[in-house]
Design a protein around this motif. Structure first.
Motif, short mmCIF file in Angstrom:
data_model
loop_
_atom_site.label_atom_id
_atom_site.label_comp_id
_atom_site.label_asym_id
_atom_site.label_seq_id
_atom_site.Cartn_x
_atom_site.Cartn_y
_atom_site.Cartn_z
N TYR A 150 0.85 -1.19 0.00
CA TYR A 150 0.00 0.00 0.00
C TYR A 150 0.90 1.25 0.00
N PRO A 151 0.36 2.41 -0.36
CA PRO A 151 1.18 3.63 -0.38
C PRO A 151 1.73 3.96 1.01
N GLU A 152 2.82 4.68 1.04
CA GLU A 152 3.46 5.04 2.31
C GLU A 152 2.55 5.88 3.19
N ASP A 153 1.70 6.72 2.57
CA ASP A 153 0.80 7.57 3.35
C ASP A 153 -0.32 6.78 4.01
N ASP A 154 -0.58 5.58 3.53
CA ASP A 154 -1.65 4.74 4.09
C ASP A 154 -1.20 3.28 4.03
N PRO A 155 -0.20 2.92 4.83
CA PRO A 155 0.41 1.59 4.71
C PRO A 155 -0.52 0.44 5.07
N ARG A 156 -1.58 0.70 5.81
CA ARG A 156 -2.53 -0.35 6.19
C ARG A 156 -3.71 -0.45 5.22
N GLY A 157 -3.79 0.45 4.26
CA GLY A 157 -4.89 0.41 3.31
C GLY A 157 -6.23 0.79 3.91
N SER A 158 -6.23 1.63 4.94
CA SER A 158 -7.47 1.99 5.62
C SER A 158 -8.41 2.75 4.69
N GLY A 159 -7.86 3.66 3.89
CA GLY A 159 -8.71 4.42 2.97
C GLY A 159 -9.34 3.54 1.92
N PHE A 160 -8.55 2.59 1.41
CA PHE A 160 -9.09 1.68 0.40
C PHE A 160 -10.22 0.83 0.99
N ALA A 161 -10.01 0.28 2.20
CA ALA A 161 -11.03 -0.55 2.83
C ALA A 161 -12.28 0.24 3.15
N ALA A 162 -12.11 1.55 3.43
CA ALA A 162 -13.27 2.37 3.79
C ALA A 162 -14.10 2.77 2.58
N ALA A 163 -13.64 2.47 1.38
CA ALA A 163 -14.36 2.88 0.17
C ALA A 163 -15.59 2.05 -0.11
N GLY A 164 -15.79 0.94 0.63
CA GLY A 164 -16.89 0.03 0.34
C GLY A 164 -18.26 0.67 0.51
N LEU A 165 -18.52 1.25 1.68
CA LEU A 165 -19.84 1.83 1.92
C LEU A 165 -20.11 3.05 1.04
N PRO A 166 -19.14 3.96 0.81
CA PRO A 166 -19.41 5.03 -0.15
C PRO A 166 -19.78 4.53 -1.53
#
Length: 349
Positions: A150-166
């Motif tokens: 994942y990118p260095e700014d979001d190494p855990r992929g939190s933003g990607f995982a949060a995209a589901g409900l939107p």
């Protein structure tokens, strides 16, 4: 002799019974129905999680022939689908091409574990743990190489995982709001136009936030934005078509299907191979799962693996269009049937 006035009789006013056998049956049906809905919700969210884990997850191995073949025979089965590669470079290329999600390079001095966190963070953790176990058995050391992180700014992929409900609400909300603001058959095309325009705007906005605001995405911005827009359009157009045909009951049924099946089966945070095969297949043919896979392909793998989910979403867009066209023709036919009789009706004197 005087005439007796005729007794007046009034029809008794019919009132809905509030007690009695009918009310008891109605209450029982409602309670049983709500219990069934809650139970189905629990099954939809819990069963895939309970049975989650690697299911024929594609991995690669490379190293000395004898050792490699022994490891392949040991791992090949329900959990892992093992492919042998010539060397570590070939294994790394296979990971970037999404042929496998990771693998092991065996040597006399230890084990190199190759992962792709952006492809499957849970799969990468499982491979790392397995590599450490194999190295400990050889009294060697396991070295981990994250080929596609994942990118260095979001190494855990939190933003990607949060995209589901939107993604889901981005298809549901415009269908509900546009139907409320522009009701009736005459505004059906307006609702369709609004859904398409909203999908384009929302896809661009969400991608900009995730890519430039939180740093959760990499890759080509416009390609990722178009993919997100396609996912939202697949949902919103299907919802509008269902509502136009069968009313809000159709919209509610579609929304429940996407929330209670599409969302937990999307594999957005884990990758589809972490779900049982049947659940995984169902999740990937529903818009949330296809949207997540398309987003993953565009954001981290330069579009590799995007064709399948894009075709699934295009099929849902086509389904929405078909539903809308059927509703439009049915409404037009009803209008033509009513118009002549209205014109022929005599005006009151």
């Amino acid at each position: 002799m005087s005439e007796q006035p005729a007794p007046t009789t009034e029809a008794p006013t019919a009132e809905a019974p509030t007690t009695g056998a009918g009310s008891v049956r109605k209450l029982a049906a409602v309670l049983l129905g709500l219990t069934a809905v809650v139970t189905l919700m629990l099954c939809a969210f819990a069963l895939p999680s309970i049975h989650s884990g690697p299911h024929e997850m594609p991995v690669g191995v490379t190293g000395p022939d004898g050792t490699t073949q022994a490891l392949q025979q040991k791992l090949d089965g329900e959990q892992w689908d093992v492919t042998v590669y010539d060397d570590a470079d070939a294994l790394s290329s296979a990971i970037k091409d999404r042929d496998v999600i990771g693998g092991f390079a065996l040597s006399a001095t230890g084990i190199d574990v190759y992962t792709a966190t952006a492809a499957s963070p849970t799969g990468s953790s499982a491979l790392t743990a397995l590599g450490s176990t194999l190295a400990a058995q050889q009294q060697a050391k396991a070295t981990v190489h994250d080929v596609v992180p994942y990118p260095e700014d979001d190494p855990r992929g939190s933003g990607f995982a949060a995209a589901g409900l939107p993604l889901i609400f981005g298809g549901m909300f415009p269908a509900v709001i546009l139907t409320r603001l522009f009701p009736g058959h005459g505004a059906l095309r307006t609702r369709l136009t609004g859904a398409v325009l909203f999908s384009l705007l929302a896809g661009a906005a969400v991608t900009a936030l995730l890519q430039y605001g939180t740093g959760s995405l990499t890759g080509n911005y416009w390609l990722t934005a178009v993919g997100l827009s396609l996912g939202m359009a697949a949902l919103s157009m299907t919802f509008i078509g269902l509502e136009a045909l069968v009313g809000f009951a159709g919209l509610g049924l579609g929304a429940a299907l996407m929330m209670f099946l599409g969302n937990p089966l999307s594999g957005l945070g884990t990758g589809p191979h972490w779900l049982p095969s049947g659940w995984s297949t169902l999740g990937q043919i529903l818009p949330p799962g296809a949207s997540g896979s398309l987003l993953r392909a565009n954001a981290y793998f330069d579009g590799i693996g995007a064709t399948g989910p894009a075709l699934v979403l295009a099929a849902w867009v086509a389904l929405g269009l078909i539903l809308i066209l059927v509703a439009d023709r049915r409404g037009a036919k009803a209008a033509r049937t009513v118009a002549p009789s209205g014109a022929a009706a005599p005006s009151p004197a």
